[in-house]
Scaffold this motif. Structure first.
Motif, PDB file in Angstrom:
ATOM      1  N   ASP A  11      83.537  35.449  67.519  1.00 39.71           N
ATOM      2  CA  ASP A  11      84.584  35.155  68.500  1.00 39.71           C
ATOM      3  C   ASP A  11      84.252  35.666  69.895  1.00 39.71           C
ATOM      4  OD1 ASP A  11      86.130  33.939  66.567  1.00 39.71           O
ATOM      5  OD2 ASP A  11      87.117  35.806  65.990  1.00 39.71           O
ATOM      6  N   LEU A  12      83.259  36.545  70.009  1.00 39.82           N
ATOM      7  CA  LEU A  12      82.935  37.136  71.303  1.00 39.82           C
ATOM      8  C   LEU A  12      82.006  36.264  72.154  1.00 39.82           C
ATOM      9  CD1 LEU A  12      82.336  40.804  70.153  1.00 39.82           C
ATOM     10  CD2 LEU A  12      84.373  39.872  71.246  1.00 39.82           C
ATOM     11  N   LEU A  13      81.131  35.516  71.522  1.00 40.46           N
ATOM     12  CA  LEU A  13      80.120  34.746  72.240  1.00 40.46           C
ATOM     13  C   LEU A  13      80.423  33.258  72.163  1.00 40.46           C
ATOM     14  CD1 LEU A  13      77.025  36.658  70.872  1.00 40.46           C
ATOM     15  CD2 LEU A  13      78.121  36.979  73.083  1.00 40.46           C
ATOM     16  N   SER A  14      79.727  32.493  72.972  1.00 44.72           N
ATOM     17  CA  SER A  14      79.910  31.034  72.918  1.00 44.72           C
ATOM     18  C   SER A  14      79.383  30.489  71.592  1.00 44.72           C
ATOM     19  CB  SER A  14      79.183  30.369  74.086  1.00 44.72           C
ATOM     20  OG  SER A  14      77.792  30.492  73.925  1.00 44.72           O
ATOM     21  N   LYS A  15      79.774  29.269  71.274  1.00 41.94           N
ATOM     22  CA  LYS A  15      79.418  28.672  69.984  1.00 41.94           C
ATOM     23  C   LYS A  15      77.903  28.524  69.818  1.00 41.94           C
ATOM     24  CE  LYS A  15      80.362  24.719  67.022  1.00 41.94           C
ATOM     25  NZ  LYS A  15      79.900  25.427  65.893  1.00 41.94           N
ATOM     26  N   GLU A  16      77.196  28.116  70.872  1.00 42.45           N
ATOM     27  CA  GLU A  16      75.743  27.950  70.776  1.00 42.45           C
ATOM     28  C   GLU A  16      75.049  29.263  70.456  1.00 42.45           C
ATOM     29  OE1 GLU A  16      74.844  26.497  74.607  1.00 42.45           O
ATOM     30  OE2 GLU A  16      75.345  24.426  74.146  1.00 42.45           O
ATOM     31  N   ILE A  17      75.433  30.320  71.150  1.00 38.60           N
ATOM     32  CA  ILE A  17      74.801  31.622  70.951  1.00 38.60           C
ATOM     33  C   ILE A  17      75.145  32.181  69.578  1.00 38.60           C
ATOM     34  CG2 ILE A  17      74.662  33.988  71.792  1.00 38.60           C
ATOM     35  CD1 ILE A  17      75.230  32.869  74.592  1.00 38.60           C
ATOM     36  N   SER A  18      76.411  32.107  69.198  1.00 41.13           N
ATOM     37  CA  SER A  18      76.794  32.663  67.896  1.00 41.13           C
ATOM     38  C   SER A  18      76.172  31.877  66.754  1.00 41.13           C
ATOM     39  CB  SER A  18      78.313  32.719  67.759  1.00 41.13           C
ATOM     40  OG  SER A  18      78.862  31.435  67.737  1.00 41.13           O
ATOM     41  N   ASP A  19      76.017  30.562  66.909  1.00 41.36           N
ATOM     42  CA  ASP A  19      75.370  29.766  65.858  1.00 41.36           C
ATOM     43  C   ASP A  19      73.898  30.147  65.703  1.00 41.36           C
ATOM     44  OD1 ASP A  19      77.701  28.463  65.279  1.00 41.36           O
ATOM     45  OD2 ASP A  19      77.178  26.618  66.371  1.00 41.36           O
ATOM     46  N   ALA A  20      73.201  30.325  66.807  1.00 36.23           N
ATOM     47  CA  ALA A  20      71.786  30.700  66.738  1.00 36.23           C
ATOM     48  C   ALA A  20      71.614  32.088  66.129  1.00 36.23           C
ATOM     49  CB  ALA A  20      71.162  30.659  68.128  1.00 36.23           C
ATOM     50  N   LEU A  21      72.450  33.031  66.520  1.00 37.20           N
ATOM     51  CA  LEU A  21      72.354  34.374  65.954  1.00 37.20           C
ATOM     52  C   LEU A  21      72.758  34.401  64.485  1.00 37.20           C
ATOM     53  CD1 LEU A  21      73.720  36.490  68.929  1.00 37.20           C
ATOM     54  CD2 LEU A  21      71.345  36.189  68.214  1.00 37.20           C
ATOM     55  N   THR A  22      73.711  33.562  64.116  1.00 38.72           N
ATOM     56  CA  THR A  22      74.092  33.457  62.708  1.00 38.72           C
ATOM     57  C   THR A  22      72.955  32.876  61.880  1.00 38.72           C
ATOM     58  OG1 THR A  22      76.402  33.163  63.327  1.00 38.72           O
ATOM     59  CG2 THR A  22      75.779  32.462  61.120  1.00 38.72           C
TER      60      THR A  22
END
Length: 103
Positions: A11-22
């Motif tokens: 919830d803290l980062l944008s969707k692109e960044i959180s998806d890549a880190l996930t």
């Protein structure tokens, strides 16, 4: 850690960044499984290349050095050398660090 970290920054980062880190977190979770199948390792080989490319689009080039490149080779090493936990040097490295502290 590979399971909890994606939940923290979802919830803290944008969707692109959180998806890549996930994706990178799931890669490390999957590569450390107790049982690995050849088909799963081959899928990890293709997925990690795409994930690293996504990370290269997000982070600046100065972020990437040799260590960010190494996950690309981990599925091949798991295929050739066997499970990761049998090749991990963490217990021995940790022992060396604690021994150095007491010298």
């Amino acid at each position: 850690m590979q399971t909890l970290i994606p939940l923290l920054y979802h919830d803290l980062l944008s969707k692109e960044i959180s998806d890549a880190l996930t994706e990178i977190s799931h890669f490390f979770r999957d590569i450390c499984f107790i049982k690995l199948q050849t088909e799963h390792i081959e899928r990890l080989e293709t997925n990690i290349i795409e994930t690293i490319c996504k990370l290269e689009m997000i982070f600046p080039p100065s972020f990437f050095d040799l260590m960010e490149h190494l996950p690309i080779h981990l599925p091949y090493e798991a295929k050739v050398g066997g499970l990761v936990q049998y090749k991990s040097m963490y217990p021995f490295e940790r022992l060396d660090i604690t021994d150095a502290m007491y010298c």
